[in-house]
Design an enzyme around this catalytic site. Structure first.
Site, mmCIF file in Angstrom:
data_model
loop_
_atom_site.group_PDB
_atom_site.id
_atom_site.type_symbol
_atom_site.label_atom_id
_atom_site.label_comp_id
_atom_site.label_asym_id
_atom_site.label_seq_id
_atom_site.Cartn_x
_atom_site.Cartn_y
_atom_site.Cartn_z
ATOM 1 C CG ASP A 22 -1.700 -1.310 1.343
ATOM 2 O OD1 ASP A 22 -2.497 -1.584 0.435
ATOM 3 O OD2 ASP A 22 -1.485 -2.054 2.313
ATOM 4 C CD GLU A 281 -1.531 -2.952 -7.233
ATOM 5 O OE1 GLU A 281 -2.501 -3.445 -6.634
ATOM 6 O OE2 GLU A 281 -1.560 -1.822 -7.750
HETATM 7 C C1 LIG Z 1 11.605 -7.218 -0.650
HETATM 8 C C2 LIG Z 1 11.557 -5.717 -0.680
HETATM 9 C C3 LIG Z 1 10.430 -5.040 -1.085
HETATM 10 N N1 LIG Z 1 10.407 -3.680 -1.108
HETATM 11 C C4 LIG Z 1 9.205 -2.953 -1.525
HETATM 12 C C5 LIG Z 1 8.769 -3.156 -2.944
HETATM 13 C C6 LIG Z 1 7.299 -2.814 -2.855
HETATM 14 O O1 LIG Z 1 7.128 -1.411 -2.950
HETATM 15 C C7 LIG Z 1 6.916 -3.285 -1.460
HETATM 16 C C8 LIG Z 1 6.207 -4.621 -1.466
HETATM 17 O O2 LIG Z 1 4.915 -4.472 -1.959
HETATM 18 P P1 LIG Z 1 4.168 -5.599 -2.762
HETATM 19 O O3 LIG Z 1 5.091 -6.177 -3.717
HETATM 20 O O4 LIG Z 1 2.910 -5.017 -3.311
HETATM 21 O O5 LIG Z 1 3.841 -6.751 -1.704
HETATM 22 P P2 LIG Z 1 3.254 -6.730 -0.197
HETATM 23 O O6 LIG Z 1 2.738 -8.056 0.081
HETATM 24 O O7 LIG Z 1 4.313 -6.244 0.726
HETATM 25 O O8 LIG Z 1 2.113 -5.686 -0.189
HETATM 26 C C9 LIG Z 1 0.769 -5.674 -0.556
HETATM 27 O O9 LIG Z 1 0.198 -6.445 -1.492
HETATM 28 C C10 LIG Z 1 -1.050 -5.889 -1.929
HETATM 29 C C11 LIG Z 1 -1.607 -6.741 -3.037
HETATM 30 C C12 LIG Z 1 -1.994 -5.751 -0.788
HETATM 31 O O10 LIG Z 1 -3.110 -5.062 -1.226
HETATM 32 C C13 LIG Z 1 -1.400 -4.913 0.300
HETATM 33 O O11 LIG Z 1 -2.255 -4.853 1.402
HETATM 34 C C14 LIG Z 1 -0.051 -5.410 0.673
HETATM 35 O O12 LIG Z 1 -0.153 -6.578 1.412
HETATM 36 O O13 LIG Z 1 8.121 -3.391 -0.722
HETATM 37 C C15 LIG Z 1 11.501 -2.945 -0.740
HETATM 38 O O14 LIG Z 1 11.484 -1.704 -0.797
HETATM 39 N N2 LIG Z 1 12.616 -3.617 -0.319
HETATM 40 C C16 LIG Z 1 12.700 -4.968 -0.271
HETATM 41 O O15 LIG Z 1 13.759 -5.515 0.117
#
Ligand SMILES: Cc1cn([C@H]2C[C@H](O)[C@@H](COP(=O)(O)OP(=O)(O)O[C@H]3O[C@@H](C)[C@H](O)[C@@H](O)[C@H]3O)O2)c(=O)[nH]c1=O
Length: 384
Positions: A22, A281
């Site tokens: 998010d 996402e």
């Molecule tokens: C592994 C990693 C990720 N990130 C960042 C990348 C992304 O911006 C974020 C992870 O987000 P996502 O990939 O979307 O996965 P996620 O599972 O963390 O997030 C979301 O998924 C959505 C579908 C839901 O609606 C949300 O509620 C939320 O759960 O973290 C880093 O900055 N550093 C890291 O080392």
């Protein structure tokens, strides 16, 4: 909106439901609107701790702060006093989060009313095109519009910063920069020479079974896992706590725990790896811009609704690469059949050159849809 040649202003409200997606999406959008479009962005977010994890410059104890020229406000609940003068030209609520009633009342007082958008979640399902930009009349003559990201020209497209693909290419062309980046994360020269796989997934992914297949495979694999991901399986493999810097090698597989990276460094990790496991996402979209083979772990929903979304995506993305679809369905436990990972992995790996080519074609297709921030501003102009 810009009658007095003042900077257009935009308020983006983000409620962190869980994890990092998010705030990950909202932060990316906020930065891009500010930096590339000169919009004065205020990002209201209710969870500064999660925010700090992806952006270490964020302080967790400040009501208001500026990071990368974006104003960040700690959103502490539904109370608050607002007047029409406090209201931005464009107001975005992310994922139908309820913005404070007093803010909405002030929106109604403002002349002209602000453009009000509800930015929705990403899905490849066909109904999205029909719902994208639909108006939803609200009380006091306010209108809220649904804005959907998506994979076709009839949706809002995907988030993409203007220089991202060039930055990626420059990074890939500069072997020394890539090696320095990996070295600073603790990756050894032997691991750099292996097939490099980044791993980001939800706890229920069948990581242990896949580790087993990699261990017994012919080719050396370095699996790079940011801290906090697949902790139980990683600890069982390492025989120690899954802290950044920990690593172990068993047969063909090395597992290495990385620090959880700032958002921009996470992109570099995706660019540097030969295969990326991503989830949710935002990392899912970043993997598409990385142009490397990737496997998506979709966010689980009740009644296996996510399997419908997964299939919708695979139908357009992986239609020509059967092994990618099969591997993805198994990774998401979206198939009833028992999985023989020791057979599925080498079949998938053999298909990787083809999958990599397809990933680049996909990128061109996605580019043709325009980027989400640009599409959103164009739409806002039409309804202001
Ligand atoms: C592994 C990693 C990720 N990130 C960042 C990348 C992304 O911006 C974020 C992870 O987000 P996502 O990939 O979307 O996965 P996620 O599972 O963390 O997030 C979301 O998924 C959505 C579908 C839901 O609606 C949300 O509620 C939320 O759960 O973290 C880093 O900055 N550093 C890291 O080392």
């Amino acid at each position: 909106m810009d009658q007095h040649h003042q900077k257009t202003t935009l308020a983006l409200f983000c409620k962190v439901v869980d994890n990092y997606g998010d705030i990950g999406i909202c932060w990316r959008l906020a930065r891009q609107l500010e930096q590339e479009h000169g919009i004065g962005v205020t990002l209201w977010v209710d969870d500064l701790q999660s925010f700090q994890r992806i952006c270490p410059q964020v302080a967790t104890d400040r009501e208001t702060q500026q990071v990368s020229a974006v104003t960040i406000r700690h959103w502490r609940g539904q109370d608050g006093v607002f007047t029409a003068a406090d209201i931005a030209d464009i107001v975005i609520e992310f994922f139908a989060c309820d913005i404070p009633p007093a803010y909405i009342a002030a929106m109604a007082e403002r002349v002209p009313h602000p453009v009000w958008l509800n930015l929705e979640g990403l899905s490849a399902e066909a109904w999205v095109e029909g719902c994208h930009t639909l108006p939803s009349p609200q009380s006091r003559s306010l209108v809220k519009y649904f804005f959907f990201p998506g994979f076709t020209g009839k949706t809002g497209g995907l988030l993409l910063e203007s220089g991202l693909l060039q930055q990626r290419q420059a990074f890939l062309d500069d072997q020394a920069a890539m090696a320095a980046f990996l070295r600073q994360l603790g990756v050894t020269p032997a691991e750099m020479a292996s097939r490099k796989v980044s791993l980001f997934c939800y706890p229920q992914a069948p990581v242990a079974a896949v580790f087993k297949a990699w261990q017994g495979g012919g080719k050396a694999i370095a699996c790079l896992v940011p801290e906090g991901v697949a902790v139980d399986t990683v600890e069982a493999f390492l025989g120690q706590a899954a802290q950044a810097g920990a690593s172990a090698t068993r047969d063909a597989l090395t597992v290495r725990v990385l620090p959880f990276l700032p958002q921009q460094d996470y992109d570099k990790l995706l660019w540097a790896c030969d295969l990326n496991f991503v989830r949710g996402e935002d990392s899912f979209v970043r993997a598409q811009w990385a142009g490397k083979p990737f496997v998506w772990h979709i966010y689980p929903q009740d009644e296996d609704l996510h399997h419908v979304k997964l299939n919708a995506f695979l139908q357009s993305y992986a239609a020509t690469t059967e092994k990618l679809a099969e591997f993805s369905l198994c990774w998401n436990e979206a198939t009833k059949a028992a999985v023989d990972w020791s057979a599925l992995w080498p079949a998938f790996a053999a298909d990787m050159p083809k999958i990599a080519m397809m990933a680049m074609d996909w990128q061109q297709q996605m580019l043709a849809n325009g980027d989400l921030a640009g599409n959103l501003l164009k739409f806002a102009e039409t309804v202001r």
